[in-house]
Design a protein around this motif. Structure first.
Motif, PDB file in Angstrom:
ATOM      1  N   ARG A   1     -26.586  -4.191-133.634  1.00 51.72           N
ATOM      2  CA  ARG A   1     -27.721  -3.561-132.938  1.00 51.72           C
ATOM      3  C   ARG A   1     -28.668  -2.896-133.924  1.00 51.72           C
ATOM      4  O   ARG A   1     -29.895  -3.005-133.785  1.00 51.72           O
ATOM      5  CB  ARG A   1     -27.198  -2.538-131.926  1.00 51.72           C
ATOM      6  CG  ARG A   1     -28.300  -1.695-131.286  1.00 51.72           C
ATOM      7  CD  ARG A   1     -27.752  -0.783-130.204  1.00 51.72           C
ATOM      8  NE  ARG A   1     -26.764   0.146-130.681  1.00 51.72           N
ATOM      9  CZ  ARG A   1     -27.056   1.304-131.260  1.00 51.72           C
ATOM     10  NH1 ARG A   1     -28.318   1.637-131.485  1.00 51.72           N
ATOM     11  NH2 ARG A   1     -26.089   2.123-131.642  1.00 51.72           N
TER      12      ARG A   1
ATOM     13  N   THR B   1     -36.852 -11.659-142.842  1.00 53.12           N
ATOM     14  CA  THR B   1     -37.847 -11.170-141.881  1.00 53.12           C
ATOM     15  C   THR B   1     -39.000 -10.502-142.624  1.00 53.12           C
ATOM     16  O   THR B   1     -40.180 -10.750-142.339  1.00 53.12           O
ATOM     17  CB  THR B   1     -37.206 -10.174-140.894  1.00 53.12           C
ATOM     18  OG1 THR B   1     -36.175 -10.829-140.163  1.00 53.12           O
ATOM     19  CG2 THR B   1     -38.247  -9.634-139.916  1.00 53.12           C
TER      20      THR B   1
ATOM     21  N   THR C   1     -30.786  -5.542-135.613  1.00 48.35           N
ATOM     22  CA  THR C   1     -31.796  -6.061-134.684  1.00 48.35           C
ATOM     23  C   THR C   1     -32.936  -5.068-134.523  1.00 48.35           C
ATOM     24  O   THR C   1     -34.123  -5.445-134.551  1.00 48.35           O
ATOM     25  CB  THR C   1     -31.161  -6.355-133.316  1.00 48.35           C
ATOM     26  OG1 THR C   1     -30.132  -7.329-133.478  1.00 48.35           O
ATOM     27  CG2 THR C   1     -32.210  -6.878-132.340  1.00 48.35           C
ATOM     28  N   GLU C   2     -32.597  -3.792-134.369  1.00 47.10           N
ATOM     29  CA  GLU C   2     -33.634  -2.765-134.212  1.00 47.10           C
ATOM     30  C   GLU C   2     -34.502  -2.672-135.463  1.00 47.10           C
ATOM     31  O   GLU C   2     -35.723  -2.489-135.373  1.00 47.10           O
ATOM     32  CB  GLU C   2     -32.980  -1.413-133.922  1.00 47.10           C
ATOM     33  CG  GLU C   2     -32.354  -1.328-132.544  1.00 47.10           C
ATOM     34  CD  GLU C   2     -31.596  -0.025-132.326  1.00 47.10           C
ATOM     35  OE1 GLU C   2     -31.441   0.741-133.313  1.00 47.10           O
ATOM     36  OE2 GLU C   2     -31.143   0.220-131.191  1.00 47.10           O
ATOM     37  N   THR C   3     -33.883  -2.806-136.643  1.00 48.62           N
ATOM     38  CA  THR C   3     -34.649  -2.720-137.889  1.00 48.62           C
ATOM     39  C   THR C   3     -35.557  -3.934-138.052  1.00 48.62           C
ATOM     40  O   THR C   3     -36.706  -3.794-138.502  1.00 48.62           O
ATOM     41  CB  THR C   3     -33.700  -2.603-139.097  1.00 48.62           C
ATOM     42  OG1 THR C   3     -32.796  -1.511-138.877  1.00 48.62           O
ATOM     43  CG2 THR C   3     -34.476  -2.342-140.374  1.00 48.62           C
ATOM     44  N   MET C   4     -35.078  -5.118-137.679  1.00 48.31           N
ATOM     45  CA  MET C   4     -35.942  -6.307-137.741  1.00 48.31           C
ATOM     46  C   MET C   4     -37.113  -6.178-136.769  1.00 48.31           C
ATOM     47  O   MET C   4     -38.240  -6.558-137.083  1.00 48.31           O
ATOM     48  CB  MET C   4     -35.125  -7.565-137.449  1.00 48.31           C
ATOM     49  CG  MET C   4     -34.308  -8.038-138.640  1.00 48.31           C
ATOM     50  SD  MET C   4     -33.609  -9.684-138.455  1.00 48.31           S
ATOM     51  CE  MET C   4     -32.160  -9.296-137.502  1.00 48.31           C
ATOM     52  N   ASN C   5     -36.844  -5.615-135.590  1.00 43.24           N
ATOM     53  CA  ASN C   5     -37.935  -5.387-134.638  1.00 43.24           C
ATOM     54  C   ASN C   5     -38.941  -4.382-135.191  1.00 43.24           C
ATOM     55  O   ASN C   5     -40.150  -4.509-134.975  1.00 43.24           O
ATOM     56  CB  ASN C   5     -37.377  -4.896-133.305  1.00 43.24           C
ATOM     57  CG  ASN C   5     -36.630  -5.984-132.558  1.00 43.24           C
ATOM     58  OD1 ASN C   5     -36.863  -7.179-132.785  1.00 43.24           O
ATOM     59  ND2 ASN C   5     -35.739  -5.601-131.670  1.00 43.24           N
TER      60      ASN C   5
ATOM     61  N   ARG D   1     -41.206  -6.152-137.588  1.00 47.74           N
ATOM     62  CA  ARG D   1     -42.220  -6.944-136.876  1.00 47.74           C
ATOM     63  C   ARG D   1     -43.301  -6.044-136.291  1.00 47.74           C
ATOM     64  O   ARG D   1     -44.488  -6.357-136.338  1.00 47.74           O
ATOM     65  CB  ARG D   1     -41.552  -7.756-135.768  1.00 47.74           C
ATOM     66  CG  ARG D   1     -40.587  -8.824-136.291  1.00 47.74           C
ATOM     67  CD  ARG D   1     -40.095  -9.713-135.168  1.00 47.74           C
ATOM     68  NE  ARG D   1     -39.133 -10.673-135.674  1.00 47.74           N
ATOM     69  CZ  ARG D   1     -37.817 -10.540-135.573  1.00 47.74           C
ATOM     70  NH1 ARG D   1     -37.312  -9.468-134.966  1.00 47.74           N
ATOM     71  NH2 ARG D   1     -37.003 -11.460-136.053  1.00 47.74           N
ATOM     72  N   GLN D   2     -42.865  -4.916-135.742  1.00 44.09           N
ATOM     73  CA  GLN D   2     -43.816  -3.977-135.144  1.00 44.09           C
ATOM     74  C   GLN D   2     -44.793  -3.442-136.195  1.00 44.09           C
ATOM     75  O   GLN D   2     -46.013  -3.400-135.972  1.00 44.09           O
ATOM     76  CB  GLN D   2     -43.060  -2.839-134.481  1.00 44.09           C
ATOM     77  CG  GLN D   2     -43.956  -1.755-133.887  1.00 44.09           C
ATOM     78  CD  GLN D   2     -43.134  -0.563-133.408  1.00 44.09           C
ATOM     79  OE1 GLN D   2     -41.915  -0.646-133.258  1.00 44.09           O
ATOM     80  NE2 GLN D   2     -43.800   0.552-133.183  1.00 44.09           N
TER      81      GLN D   2
END
Length: 517
Positions: free
Chosen positions: A212, A264, A215-219, A222-223
């Motif tokens: 998790r 990423t 995933t949060e760090t990759m998001n 992207r943000q």
């Protein structure tokens, strides 16, 4: 012992911090016993920043300690995590260099005493002029007193609480640098949890939280990429990529989550640059210097080689690291998709053939994506279709549904129907529309399919199966009409009714279906 010119107070503190982070108290205690028993021998410098020693016990093991990057240290013993042999060597090294061994044995307590709370107004001076590695060392110092907990969410919250003063301090960063600084706080949390996951007593508890966090760090990456141009601060970008390289090199196992973060960031902040190929070459040069390139770092090398169209080099890394057996199929698919996007069909066919074993007994979606790439290559490479079918056969039974779909898409009706019969399927197994193209193009192929299914239903001798047989008979009648063979149908029906005249329930169902008067 050969001298270590880089060993100083900072180096020692780095080892102490690593001991606090990577070792549990029992391992440090056992390492201290080995140290006191003088089991560490032949401590020497073998490379810049790297010490090698022999540790004797029930067996003799070789330990390497990297004083610049302690996480890159290793031991030949079978323990997969930092062990007592490594702890003993670090203690021996500390004593020989004039540092108190007790600071290593009680690393967490020592660091907690060493790092009192820093007032927010003093933070700017502490962080001024530091690179991202300095940021992480400073954050390590801030949270040195935080004790790991089995409740990972609680542990993460405690880490964030200790880092909170950083966000309210008047640190002289530009807007871009602040964004980088915020990102590195998240990367710091990820690193702390990943390091904790390498300890057997915490592995179960981190297994749910760590994916998790990634995933949060990759998001987050992207943000941030949609709001700011991070390539403006090139030096911070280079430092961040270098930091991620180190994390990839230190990542254990084959989940390669650090690779996911690295790629990423690469795709979002580097790939679109006009000098991206130059950056790729520079990144490759740095990755090749890593002393202990883990699977994650090897995967990054493969990707960058592919980007630079250095296909032989990419394949050499895949083979030397046994990547086909060591990484997820998702990662292999990223490589295959990249080759497909370059439309290098012969190379794609070669890679598809070599990676085939990795896709046997895998999830349906992964195997489907893999075969889709074969379908893209087949029209361009002679002999590729034969290879694809051979691989599908080897992947049975998992590939059965893919074989069915391919035969159907290619209108290879005879083989498709034979496969249905082999699996004891019947016409009622499919939606009506599935058989319509066959009725139109090759209705004669449906005759054995219907006849066999009718025979099977009758042989079961239940009212339900008799009803199914009647449905099939009525559909079969339409096929005979389609073939303009009405006489043959009538002849078959008469013979069928006579042959089963003693099956009263079947006769009743045939009358209800208006097949008999």
């Amino acid at each position: 012992m050969t001298s270590i010119p880089t060993f100083n107070d900072e180096t020692w503190l780095r080892l102490v911090r690593y001991a606090a982070e990577a070792f549990n108290e029992l391992t440090l205690s056992r390492g201290f016993q080995y140290f006191k028993q003088q089991r560490v021998t032949s401590l020497n410098t073998v490379q810049d920043h790297t010490m090698q020693a022999t540790v004797t016990g029930d067996e003799t093991y070789t330990v390497r300690v990297n004083v610049a990057r302690p996480a890159a240290s290793s031991c030949t013993c079978p323990v997969a995590v930092p062990c007592k042999h490594m702890a003993a060597v670090m203690m021996e090294l500390g004593e020989r260099m004039g540092y108190p061994v007790s600071q290593l044995v009680n690393a967490r307590t020592y660091l907690k005493q060493l790092t009192p709370a820093i007032p927010p107004d003093q933070l700017p001076g502490q962080l001024r002029g530091k690179d991202v590695f300095g940021w992480h060392e400073f954050m390590d110092a801030l949270v040195a007193g935080v004790k790991p907990a089995y409740n990972q969410n609680q542990y993460i919250e405690e880490l964030r609480r200790h880092l909170q003063p950083l966000n309210s301090a008047s640190i002289p960063f530009s807007a871009i640098e602040w964004k980088y600084f915020e990102l590195h706080q998240e990367l710091f949390i990820v690193r702390k949890i990943r390091k904790l996951s390498e300890k057997s007593e915490y592995r179960y508890y981190t297994s749910f939280v760590l994916p998790r966090l990634y995933t949060e760090t990759m998001n987050l990456l992207r943000q941030k990429s949609t709001t700011l141009n991070f390539s403006i601060a090139e030096e911070r970008l280079k430092q961040t990529l270098r930091y991620m390289q180190r994390q990839m090199a230190e990542e254990t196992g084959n989940r390669c989550m650090e690779y996911g973060l690295y790629m990423t960031m690469w795709e979002l902040w580097v790939a679109g640059r006009p000098d991206a190929d130059l950056w790729a070459a520079q990144q490759l040069a740095e990755l090749e210097k890593l002393e202990t390139p883990a699977v994650s770092a090897a995967a990054a090398q493969v990707f960058l080689y592919l980007r630079l169209s250095q296909y032989e080099e990419a394949r050499a890394v895949v083979e030397s690291s046994d990547m086909i057996n060591n990484v997820s199929t998702d990662m292999l698919l990223t490589f295959l998709n990249y080759i497909a996007s370059a439309k290098n069909w012969e190379l794609l066919t070669d890679w598809l053939a070599k990676t085939a074993p990795a896709f046997y007994e895998r999830r349906v979606q992964e195997l489907a994506t893999y075969i889709r790439l074969w379908n893209e290559a087949v029209p361009h490479v002679p002999g590729a279709e034969r290879q694809m079918w051979s691989i599908l056969e080897q992947a049975l039974p998992d590939s059965m549904w893919i074989i069915e779909d391919l035969l159907y898409e290619q209108h290879r009706w005879k083989l498709w129907l034979e496969l249905q019969i082999q699996q004891e399927h019947g016409p009622l197994h499919h939606k009506v529309g599935v058989l319509q193209p066959i009725e139109k193009e090759a209705p004669e192929l449906l005759l054995p399919y219907y006849h066999q299914a009718i025979h099977r239903c009758v042989s079961l001798k239940t009212r339900h199966d008799y009803k199914q047989a009647v449905k099939l008979l009525k559909r079969l009648e339409k096929v005979y009409k389609k073939m303009k063979m009405q006489g043959r149908w009538e002849q078959f029906l008469i013979g069928f009714a006579e042959r089963h005249s003693r099956l009263r329930a079947l006769q009743e169902e045939m009358k209800k279906g208006k097949l008999l008067p």
